[in-house]
Design a protein around this motif. Structure first.
Motif, PDB file in Angstrom:
ATOM      1  N   VAL A   1      52.665  50.434  47.136  1.00 29.50           N
ATOM      2  CA  VAL A   1      50.941  50.035  47.936  1.00 29.50           C
ATOM      3  C   VAL A   1      50.224  49.517  46.876  1.00 29.50           C
ATOM      4  O   VAL A   1      50.794  49.136  45.917  1.00 29.50           O
ATOM      5  CB  VAL A   1      50.534  51.942  47.197  1.00 29.50           C
ATOM      6  N   LYS A   2      50.065  47.876  47.140  1.00 26.56           N
ATOM      7  CA  LYS A   2      49.650  46.960  46.689  1.00 26.56           C
ATOM      8  C   LYS A   2      47.603  47.317  46.159  1.00 26.56           C
ATOM      9  O   LYS A   2      47.273  46.293  45.119  1.00 26.56           O
ATOM     10  CB  LYS A   2      49.849  45.797  47.477  1.00 26.56           C
ATOM     11  N   TYR A   3      47.462  47.809  46.743  1.00 23.65           N
ATOM     12  CA  TYR A   3      45.896  47.746  47.056  1.00 23.65           C
ATOM     13  C   TYR A   3      44.938  48.974  47.274  1.00 23.65           C
ATOM     14  O   TYR A   3      45.829  49.386  48.470  1.00 23.65           O
ATOM     15  CB  TYR A   3      45.076  46.495  47.877  1.00 23.65           C
ATOM     16  N   VAL A   4      44.165  49.276  47.055  1.00 25.33           N
ATOM     17  CA  VAL A   4      43.804  50.290  48.320  1.00 25.33           C
ATOM     18  C   VAL A   4      42.283  50.557  47.387  1.00 25.33           C
ATOM     19  O   VAL A   4      41.753  50.179  47.582  1.00 25.33           O
ATOM     20  CB  VAL A   4      43.799  52.399  46.393  1.00 25.33           C
ATOM     21  N   GLY A   5      41.687  50.582  48.039  1.00 20.76           N
ATOM     22  CA  GLY A   5      40.213  51.452  48.614  1.00 20.76           C
ATOM     23  C   GLY A   5      39.104  52.224  48.550  1.00 20.76           C
ATOM     24  O   GLY A   5      39.485  53.629  48.133  1.00 20.76           O
ATOM     25  N   LEU A   6      38.264  52.106  47.127  1.00 19.36           N
ATOM     26  CA  LEU A   6      37.957  52.434  46.243  1.00 19.36           C
ATOM     27  C   LEU A   6      36.445  53.000  46.358  1.00 19.36           C
ATOM     28  O   LEU A   6      36.362  54.030  45.944  1.00 19.36           O
ATOM     29  CB  LEU A   6      37.988  52.458  44.677  1.00 19.36           C
ATOM     30  N   GLY A   7      36.228  52.806  47.555  1.00 18.14           N
ATOM     31  CA  GLY A   7      34.447  52.526  47.674  1.00 18.14           C
ATOM     32  C   GLY A   7      33.788  51.570  48.785  1.00 18.14           C
ATOM     33  O   GLY A   7      34.795  50.480  49.260  1.00 18.14           O
ATOM     34  N   GLU A   8      32.572  51.376  48.470  1.00 17.43           N
ATOM     35  CA  GLU A   8      32.030  50.384  50.030  1.00 17.43           C
ATOM     36  C   GLU A   8      31.774  49.228  49.373  1.00 17.43           C
ATOM     37  O   GLU A   8      31.583  48.151  50.271  1.00 17.43           O
ATOM     38  CB  GLU A   8      30.810  51.025  50.363  1.00 17.43           C
ATOM     39  N   GLN A   9      31.932  48.846  47.839  1.00 19.62           N
ATOM     40  CA  GLN A   9      31.825  47.497  47.567  1.00 19.62           C
ATOM     41  C   GLN A   9      32.587  46.631  47.001  1.00 19.62           C
ATOM     42  O   GLN A   9      33.893  46.797  47.519  1.00 19.62           O
ATOM     43  CB  GLN A   9      31.047  47.634  46.173  1.00 19.62           C
ATOM     44  N   LEU A  10      32.127  45.497  47.174  1.00 17.75           N
ATOM     45  CA  LEU A  10      32.973  43.851  47.702  1.00 17.75           C
ATOM     46  C   LEU A  10      34.027  44.525  47.007  1.00 17.75           C
ATOM     47  O   LEU A  10      35.288  44.090  46.439  1.00 17.75           O
ATOM     48  CB  LEU A  10      32.479  43.083  47.513  1.00 17.75           C
ATOM     49  N   ASP A  11      33.938  44.233  45.010  1.00 16.70           N
ATOM     50  CA  ASP A  11      35.201  45.295  44.153  1.00 16.70           C
ATOM     51  C   ASP A  11      35.050  46.047  44.208  1.00 16.70           C
ATOM     52  O   ASP A  11      36.250  46.829  43.390  1.00 16.70           O
ATOM     53  CB  ASP A  11      34.735  44.282  42.699  1.00 16.70           C
ATOM     54  N   ASP A  12      35.340  46.955  45.617  1.00 23.03           N
ATOM     55  CA  ASP A  12      35.665  48.250  44.871  1.00 23.03           C
ATOM     56  C   ASP A  12      37.632  48.710  45.322  1.00 23.03           C
ATOM     57  O   ASP A  12      38.631  49.450  45.702  1.00 23.03           O
ATOM     58  CB  ASP A  12      35.471  49.460  46.093  1.00 23.03           C
ATOM     59  N   LEU A  13      37.705  47.201  46.082  1.00 24.45           N
ATOM     60  CA  LEU A  13      39.286  47.284  46.411  1.00 24.45           C
ATOM     61  C   LEU A  13      39.528  46.911  45.253  1.00 24.45           C
ATOM     62  O   LEU A  13      39.637  45.271  44.920  1.00 24.45           O
ATOM     63  CB  LEU A  13      39.202  46.154  47.483  1.00 24.45           C
ATOM     64  N   GLN A  14      40.946  47.513  44.941  1.00 22.86           N
ATOM     65  CA  GLN A  14      41.335  47.054  43.632  1.00 22.86           C
ATOM     66  C   GLN A  14      42.946  47.201  43.785  1.00 22.86           C
ATOM     67  O   GLN A  14      43.611  48.522  44.674  1.00 22.86           O
ATOM     68  CB  GLN A  14      41.154  48.382  42.966  1.00 22.86           C
ATOM     69  N   PRO A  15      43.565  45.869  42.848  1.00 18.54           N
ATOM     70  CA  PRO A  15      44.959  46.678  43.069  1.00 18.54           C
ATOM     71  C   PRO A  15      45.738  47.728  42.309  1.00 18.54           C
ATOM     72  O   PRO A  15      45.096  48.390  41.918  1.00 18.54           O
ATOM     73  CB  PRO A  15      45.757  45.403  41.969  1.00 18.54           C
ATOM     74  N   PHE A  16      46.383  48.573  42.756  1.00 19.82           N
ATOM     75  CA  PHE A  16      47.486  49.399  42.268  1.00 19.82           C
ATOM     76  C   PHE A  16      48.129  49.617  41.475  1.00 19.82           C
ATOM     77  O   PHE A  16      48.511  48.736  41.274  1.00 19.82           O
ATOM     78  CB  PHE A  16      48.082  50.582  43.489  1.00 19.82           C
ATOM     79  N   ASP A  17      47.833  50.476  40.542  1.00 23.82           N
ATOM     80  CA  ASP A  17      48.466  50.458  39.463  1.00 23.82           C
ATOM     81  C   ASP A  17      48.792  51.938  39.482  1.00 23.82           C
ATOM     82  O   ASP A  17      47.394  53.749  38.935  1.00 23.82           O
ATOM     83  CB  ASP A  17      47.981  50.308  37.837  1.00 23.82           C
ATOM     84  N   ALA A  18      49.561  52.407  38.899  1.00 25.07           N
ATOM     85  CA  ALA A  18      50.739  54.328  39.360  1.00 25.07           C
ATOM     86  C   ALA A  18      49.434  54.815  38.071  1.00 25.07           C
ATOM     87  O   ALA A  18      49.057  56.099  38.221  1.00 25.07           O
ATOM     88  CB  ALA A  18      52.124  54.404  39.167  1.00 25.07           C
TER      89      ALA A  18
END
Length: 402
Positions: free
Chosen positions: A356-373
């Protein structure tokens, strides 16, 4: 240092402490703009400053004012906060169920492990992954002679991270290199948030100083091209398009030529998600990839599959289908903030061996975050991790910092 203590030190900083950091940095660098450069870029743009790049920034500061390590620590705190806030629903579900389980089963025995298996399966962790995880916990309990279930909760969280990384055959990081056109092919069914993800990725890379272009290859869905153009205008990047119903491969041909001629760093290519069967899907994607590869050998450099986390096991089924027909290099798991069953991350990674390389954590532009375990498990168990640190230990930490 215990696993929980290490995660707390890495992520668990309060909003007040983060604001105090900003004040301290402002005092050091001498301007609000420079402080915002240090903190906001780490929070919103995922800019990882390297020592030899500091002098090239628009704002400058002396090396003795703030170190790279201090910047990265602030960035880690911000990322931790993103995962903590974005995974609130999943955290409430995981923590409540685990706490209830630990309260009901006081002794580590087979009944406890069977109940734990059922809890994790219900959280979409996936059957095979659950069996592996629980078997390792059985061995860990024997190795450390753990008899009370409450003494096992830290091991449960730690094993989740280990399970995610146990077959690390592919990197979580993106294959983005300087000095070349990097081509990212986005695939996924309609409705999973693919176009939105493309827009957020474009914003992210543009904020890092990259020249980004988009290719509107979803020519079959009504409004898909217009939707991508809206995102292009919003983030300020060019979109290469043709009319609705055009050949997607022809769009990719035009986009590759335009990206090379204009010196783009990154080209993100949208694809159709409304193909009726696997054979059609395979034929269309192969044609698109062939055109891209002819224009630039070894491209596309990334094939990202967008999945909707709220669909649970259906997302896993989609991932299996796409893996059969194309070389998926990574997953973008959207809408993770909207599900109470965040375990699908583990199921995808360990049953399909796709990171998993990115996860969506909300609606804002910066809420797409690189995944880290570790960020992920902190988001799932933040309250438990906070509570696990004794008050006297917290006092010692405060004194040490003073």
């Amino acid at each position: 240092m215990s696993f929980f203590k290490r995660l707390k030190d890495k992520f668990a900083k309060t909003e007040r402490e983060t604001k105090e950091d900003k004040v301290d940095i402002q005092e050091d660098v001498g301007s609000d703009e420079q402080a915002e450069t240090l903190i906001s870029e780490g929070e919103q743009q995922d800019v990882h400053l390297q020592e030899n790049e500091i002098d090239t920034q628009e704002t400058s500061w002396d090396d003795d004012l703030i170190s790279i390590e201090e910047f990265e620590e602030i960035e880690s705190q911000k990322i931790g906060a993103k995962f903590r806030d974005g995974l609130e629903k999943s955290r409430e579900n995981f923590q409540n169920q685990l706490n209830n389980l630990l309260a009901h089963y006081r002794k580590v025995d087979e009944d406890f492990f069977e109940a734990l298996e059922e809890m994790l399966i219900q959280a979409d962790v996936g059957f095979n992954t659950v069996m592996t995880l629980v078997d390792e916990l059985r061995m860990e309990a024997k190795r450390r002679n753990i008899t009370e279930t409450t003494d096992l909760r830290e091991a449960i969280v730690e094993k989740i991270v280990e399970i995610y990384h146990q077959e690390d055959d592919q990197s979580e990081t993106m294959s983005i290199e300087e000095g070349r056109l990097n081509v990212i092919l986005m695939v996924g069914v309609n409705g999973v948030g693919k176009t939105t993800t493309i827009g957020k990725l474009a914003h992210r890379y543009k904020a890092q100083g990259k020249k980004v272009m988009l290719a509107a290859g979803d020519t079959f869905r009504a409004g898909a091209i217009d939707q991508l153009e809206v995102w292009g205008e919003r983030v300020g990047v060019e979109v290469v398009r043709q009319g609705e119903g055009a050949d997607p491969a022809a769009v990719m041909y035009d986009a590759m030529n335009a990206a090379k001629n204009k010196g783009a760093d990154i080209l993100i290519c949208d694809t159709a998600g409304r193909l009726q069967n696997k054979q059609n899907l395979m034929n269309e994607l192969e044609k698109v990839k062939r055109v891209i590869g002819r224009s630039l050998p070894e491209a596309p450099h990334e094939v990202l599959l967008c999945l909707d986390a709220t669909t649970g096991q259906n997302a896993l089924a989609q991932a299996k289908a796409f893996k059969e027909v194309t070389d998926v290099t990574g997953i973008v798991l959207t809408k993770l903030d909207g599900t109470a069953k965040g375990g699908i991350v583990l199921a995808i990674r360990n049953e399909l061996h796709i990171p998993v390389k990115y996860v969506g954590l909300g609606e804002q532009l910066d809420d797409l975050q690189p995944f880290d375990a570790e960020s992920y498990v902190y988001g799932l168990f933040a309250d438990m991790i906070e509570e696990s640190v004794p008050e006297d230990q917290k006092s010692e930490d405060i004194q040490d910092e003073a």
